[in-house]
Design a protein around this motif. Structure first.
Motif, PDB file in Angstrom:
ATOM      1  N   ALA A 152      23.833  17.226  40.534  1.00  0.00           N
ATOM      2  CA  ALA A 152      24.917  17.198  39.544  1.00  0.00           C
ATOM      3  C   ALA A 152      24.933  15.815  38.904  1.00  0.00           C
ATOM      4  O   ALA A 152      24.922  14.805  39.603  1.00  0.00           O
ATOM      5  CB  ALA A 152      26.244  17.485  40.221  1.00  0.00           C
ATOM      6  N   THR A 153      24.958  15.773  37.563  1.00  0.00           N
ATOM      7  CA  THR A 153      24.858  14.497  36.838  1.00  0.00           C
ATOM      8  C   THR A 153      25.921  14.424  35.754  1.00  0.00           C
ATOM      9  O   THR A 153      26.166  15.408  35.051  1.00  0.00           O
ATOM     10  CB  THR A 153      23.473  14.358  36.181  1.00  0.00           C
ATOM     11  OG1 THR A 153      22.476  14.433  37.181  1.00  0.00           O
ATOM     12  CG2 THR A 153      23.349  13.012  35.468  1.00  0.00           C
ATOM     13  N   PHE A 154      26.523  13.260  35.639  1.00  0.00           N
ATOM     14  CA  PHE A 154      27.478  12.995  34.562  1.00  0.00           C
ATOM     15  C   PHE A 154      26.994  11.768  33.808  1.00  0.00           C
ATOM     16  O   PHE A 154      26.829  10.699  34.385  1.00  0.00           O
ATOM     17  CB  PHE A 154      28.871  12.734  35.143  1.00  0.00           C
ATOM     18  CG  PHE A 154      29.950  12.591  34.106  1.00  0.00           C
ATOM     19  CD1 PHE A 154      30.684  13.689  33.698  1.00  0.00           C
ATOM     20  CD2 PHE A 154      30.224  11.362  33.525  1.00  0.00           C
ATOM     21  CE1 PHE A 154      31.676  13.575  32.744  1.00  0.00           C
ATOM     22  CE2 PHE A 154      31.209  11.233  32.569  1.00  0.00           C
ATOM     23  CZ  PHE A 154      31.939  12.341  32.174  1.00  0.00           C
ATOM     24  N   GLY A 155      26.743  11.893  32.481  1.00  0.00           N
ATOM     25  CA  GLY A 155      26.237  10.802  31.676  1.00  0.00           C
ATOM     26  C   GLY A 155      24.782  11.036  31.329  1.00  0.00           C
ATOM     27  O   GLY A 155      24.168  11.999  31.779  1.00  0.00           O
ATOM     28  N   THR A 182      23.384  -2.304  27.749  1.00  0.00           N
ATOM     29  CA  THR A 182      22.321  -1.414  28.219  1.00  0.00           C
ATOM     30  C   THR A 182      22.776  -0.618  29.435  1.00  0.00           C
ATOM     31  O   THR A 182      22.597   0.602  29.512  1.00  0.00           O
ATOM     32  CB  THR A 182      21.070  -2.232  28.557  1.00  0.00           C
ATOM     33  OG1 THR A 182      20.592  -2.879  27.368  1.00  0.00           O
ATOM     34  CG2 THR A 182      19.973  -1.352  29.128  1.00  0.00           C
ATOM     35  N   ASP A 183      23.362  -1.307  30.408  1.00  0.00           N
ATOM     36  CA  ASP A 183      23.820  -0.627  31.622  1.00  0.00           C
ATOM     37  C   ASP A 183      24.876   0.428  31.312  1.00  0.00           C
ATOM     38  O   ASP A 183      24.833   1.544  31.844  1.00  0.00           O
ATOM     39  CB  ASP A 183      24.416  -1.649  32.596  1.00  0.00           C
ATOM     40  CG  ASP A 183      23.371  -2.582  33.182  1.00  0.00           C
ATOM     41  OD1 ASP A 183      22.167  -2.269  33.051  1.00  0.00           O
ATOM     42  OD2 ASP A 183      23.755  -3.611  33.764  1.00  0.00           O
ATOM     43  N   MET A 184      25.818   0.082  30.446  1.00  0.00           N
ATOM     44  CA  MET A 184      26.936   0.992  30.190  1.00  0.00           C
ATOM     45  C   MET A 184      26.515   2.201  29.373  1.00  0.00           C
ATOM     46  O   MET A 184      27.028   3.307  29.568  1.00  0.00           O
ATOM     47  CB  MET A 184      28.071   0.221  29.505  1.00  0.00           C
ATOM     48  CG  MET A 184      28.682  -0.844  30.408  1.00  0.00           C
ATOM     49  SD  MET A 184      29.890  -1.931  29.583  1.00  0.00           S
ATOM     50  CE  MET A 184      31.281  -0.801  29.424  1.00  0.00           C
ATOM     51  N   MET A 185      25.579   1.999  28.449  1.00  0.00           N
ATOM     52  CA  MET A 185      25.118   3.134  27.647  1.00  0.00           C
ATOM     53  C   MET A 185      24.264   4.100  28.467  1.00  0.00           C
ATOM     54  O   MET A 185      24.322   5.314  28.268  1.00  0.00           O
ATOM     55  CB  MET A 185      24.313   2.634  26.442  1.00  0.00           C
ATOM     56  CG  MET A 185      25.142   2.023  25.327  1.00  0.00           C
ATOM     57  SD  MET A 185      26.206   3.215  24.484  1.00  0.00           S
ATOM     58  CE  MET A 185      24.999   4.313  23.724  1.00  0.00           C
ATOM     59  N   ARG A 186      23.479   3.578  29.391  1.00  0.00           N
ATOM     60  CA  ARG A 186      22.528   4.414  30.143  1.00  0.00           C
ATOM     61  C   ARG A 186      23.116   5.002  31.427  1.00  0.00           C
ATOM     62  O   ARG A 186      22.515   5.883  32.030  1.00  0.00           O
ATOM     63  CB  ARG A 186      21.290   3.609  30.511  1.00  0.00           C
ATOM     64  CG  ARG A 186      20.456   3.132  29.346  1.00  0.00           C
ATOM     65  CD  ARG A 186      19.205   2.405  29.832  1.00  0.00           C
ATOM     66  NE  ARG A 186      18.329   3.283  30.576  1.00  0.00           N
ATOM     67  CZ  ARG A 186      17.880   3.047  31.809  1.00  0.00           C
ATOM     68  NH1 ARG A 186      18.252   1.965  32.457  1.00  0.00           N
ATOM     69  NH2 ARG A 186      17.073   3.899  32.405  1.00  0.00           N
ATOM     70  N   HIS A 187      24.271   4.518  31.833  1.00  0.00           N
ATOM     71  CA  HIS A 187      24.755   4.849  33.177  1.00  0.00           C
ATOM     72  C   HIS A 187      25.007   6.336  33.372  1.00  0.00           C
ATOM     73  O   HIS A 187      25.560   7.018  32.509  1.00  0.00           O
ATOM     74  CB  HIS A 187      26.036   4.075  33.482  1.00  0.00           C
ATOM     75  CG  HIS A 187      26.547   4.341  34.863  1.00  0.00           C
ATOM     76  ND1 HIS A 187      25.870   3.927  35.991  1.00  0.00           N
ATOM     77  CD2 HIS A 187      27.655   5.008  35.303  1.00  0.00           C
ATOM     78  CE1 HIS A 187      26.538   4.308  37.059  1.00  0.00           C
ATOM     79  NE2 HIS A 187      27.621   4.969  36.667  1.00  0.00           N
ATOM     80  N   SER A 215      18.926  19.600  33.215  1.00  0.00           N
ATOM     81  CA  SER A 215      19.378  19.990  31.879  1.00  0.00           C
ATOM     82  C   SER A 215      20.380  18.964  31.372  1.00  0.00           C
ATOM     83  O   SER A 215      21.546  19.255  31.175  1.00  0.00           O
ATOM     84  CB  SER A 215      20.007  21.381  31.922  1.00  0.00           C
ATOM     85  OG  SER A 215      21.084  21.380  32.850  1.00  0.00           O
ATOM     86  N   LEU A 216      19.922  17.715  31.139  1.00  0.00           N
ATOM     87  CA  LEU A 216      20.819  16.618  30.795  1.00  0.00           C
ATOM     88  C   LEU A 216      21.511  16.829  29.463  1.00  0.00           C
ATOM     89  O   LEU A 216      22.573  16.278  29.227  1.00  0.00           O
ATOM     90  CB  LEU A 216      20.044  15.301  30.783  1.00  0.00           C
ATOM     91  CG  LEU A 216      19.433  14.894  32.133  1.00  0.00           C
ATOM     92  CD1 LEU A 216      18.715  13.569  31.987  1.00  0.00           C
ATOM     93  CD2 LEU A 216      20.499  14.809  33.196  1.00  0.00           C
ATOM     94  N   GLY A 217      20.917  17.608  28.568  1.00  0.00           N
ATOM     95  CA  GLY A 217      21.537  17.796  27.265  1.00  0.00           C
ATOM     96  C   GLY A 217      22.282  19.106  27.138  1.00  0.00           C
ATOM     97  O   GLY A 217      22.755  19.454  26.069  1.00  0.00           O
TER      98      GLY A 217
END
Length: 486
Positions: free
Chosen positions: A386-389, A232-237, A344-346
């Motif tokens: 700024a977001t990565f993931g 869960t943590d790794m997929m959502r991070h 704009s995460l996607g």
């Protein structure tokens, strides 16, 4: 085990360097016990209780090896009048020679026995039987305590047959027992055998087998929860940074540097989170000194998750990844949300061009990778984010799951006497093909939710844990029936 029943105590005795400490380490589930090739590593008796849920099931005493058994036997024979006084004569020897350095080791190993401990006599079945051990075995028989002999073959040669013939004349039960590789069922078999040697031990040791079986089941469920939590943590991070509104435009050095920094931080988090999962499971099974040899999550071609070199480094086969998709052709879309600003995460994609059907890539050519691109900038007041993931490709979740289940199996089957490095080599983990449809669906739906950055509800979390637990059962079955383990 009732309050009036005493937990049995077993003294593990024998000639130096015959594997006594290895037997104690395995039966007490304690890998902190010193095991060395040099004789005389154990110089003082040490007690090691095996405790489950706060209840001591039995205690093992690791003792020094015999040093002068013939001299001891000569003394005993000189001071014994009849067979009826032999246990008292052994006790008298200990009391009289307790402070004599010549017989220090014999007194240390005989003390728990004269105090009521059962005897586990350990020999090395890879060395020939000689009459030298007969003095040791005679002394132990004189103690009058229930006794069991274990043939622990350390080297490549096999002299088990001769040992069995000799030991059978002195001990009530004789068993072959590989302290490093014996399966869990052999541990329970030894306890049951001891329960037949003394009536007041039968019930406590029946309880011990019950508690150890329950502990094994509980540990598997706890491991499933730990794996589900890490997955869960790794997929959502996500890695995020809040920046001034005046962030330079795309293509500038500072923007590219930020992009690279967040990407590397995301990678590092995934590696560290997986390693924490490894340590958590090892600690759960009371393995504290494992030297693990495993390829870490390291992206060999920048951010290509599925290049040939990356897959080989992670010990992931094409067949496993094809199986993991369960024929779900709707994965599609982008691989990982790239560095984006605002909400704009996607909008951006780090890896693009994923397959429309699970099998077409994994049995075809290499996955195409798009260049990183940035989504439109969005302001939040005077700041930008700024977001990565999070990771978008469900196959990444199956990689984490497959590696975790493989590691769990090795740990759950590993005896505490093992000192060799734990190697997790590549394998064609097609065991997932045997997972039933509802649990396949539970894993797929959970990963689909997590890649959107959303938390799982309680029911979905429980379904994921149950599916992982079933995957662990499947893996064990695959190892036994198809890979020839055991």
């Amino acid at each position: 085990m009732t309050g009036t029943e005493q937990a049995p105590v077993f003294a593990v005795v024998g000639h130096p360097n015959r594997g006594k400490s290895s037997v104690v380490a395995t039966l007490s589930q304690n890998d902190r016990i010193a095991i060395a090739l040099e004789p005389g590593t154990t110089r003082e008796s040490q007690t090691y209780p095996l405790t489950v849920d706060g209840r001591t099931l039995y205690t093992l005493v690791d003792t020094p090896g015999f040093q002068r058994p013939r001299r001891v036997l000569e003394w005993l024979e000189a001071h014994s009048l009849s067979a009826s006084d032999r246990p008292d004569t052994v006790a008298a020897f200990v009391h009289q020679h307790r402070d004599n350095p010549k017989f220090r080791d014999e007194c240390e190993l005989l003390t728990p026995i004269i105090n009521g401990a059962g005897i586990i006599y350990v020999v090395d079945g890879s060395v020939p039987y000689t009459a030298e051990q007969e003095a040791e075995m005679t002394i132990l028989r004189w103690s009058g305590q229930p006794s069991l002999a274990l043939i622990n073959r350390i080297g490549p040669d096999d002299h088990t047959t001769n040992w069995q013939s000799a030991l059978g004349q002195f001990f009530q039960v004789v068993r072959s027992f590989d302290a490093v590789h014996a399966p869990f069922e052999q541990h329970l078999s030894l306890l049951k055998a001891f329960g037949q040697l003394r009536p007041d031990w039968e019930r406590p040791l029946e309880d011990a087998t019950h508690y150890l079986n329950r502990q094994r089941d509980d540990r598997q469920w706890q491991s499933a929860r730990l794996i589900a939590g890490a997955l869960t943590d790794m997929m959502r991070h996500q890695e995020s940074r809040t920046l001034p509104k005046s962030l330079p435009t795309p293509g500038s050095d500072s923007r590219e540097a930020l992009e690279a920094r967040l990407r590397e931080q995301w990678y590092q988090h995934q590696r560290q989170r997986e390693q924490r999962l490894r340590r958590d499971i090892e600690s759960l099974y009371q393995h504290h000194r494992i030297a693990r040899q495993e390829a870490e999550l390291s992206w060999h071609h920048d951010h290509d998750l599925f290049s040939e070199s990356t897959r080989q480094a992670w010990a992931v086969s094409r067949r496993y990844l094809a199986t993991a998709g369960f024929g779900a052709g709707a994965v599609g879309g982008v691989g990982i949300d790239a560095l984006t600003l605002g909400h704009s995460l996607g909008a951006g994609a780090l890896i693009g061009g994923l397959i429309g059907a699970a099998g077409s890539y994994f049995y075809g050519g290499r996955l195409a990778v798009q260049a990183m691109r940035l989504g439109p900038l969005r302001d939040t007041g005077e700041l930008q984010t700024a977001t990565f993931g999070p990771v978008q490709d469900l196959q990444f979740g199956y990689i984490v799951l497959g590696r975790a289940v493989d590691h769990w199996w090795h740990i759950s089957e590993r005896n505490h006497a093992g000192r060799e490095p734990l190697e997790l080599p590549p394998s064609d983990s097609h065991w997932l093909e045997q997972l039933d449809s509802p649990r396949r669906k539970a894993i797929q739906q959970a990963l689909g939710t997590l890649r959107k950055g959303r938390k799982l509800g309680p029911d979905d979390q429980q379904a994921l844990e149950s599916a992982i637990h079933a995957s662990m059962d499947n893996y064990r079955h695959w190892r036994v029936t198809e890979a020839g383990y055991g």
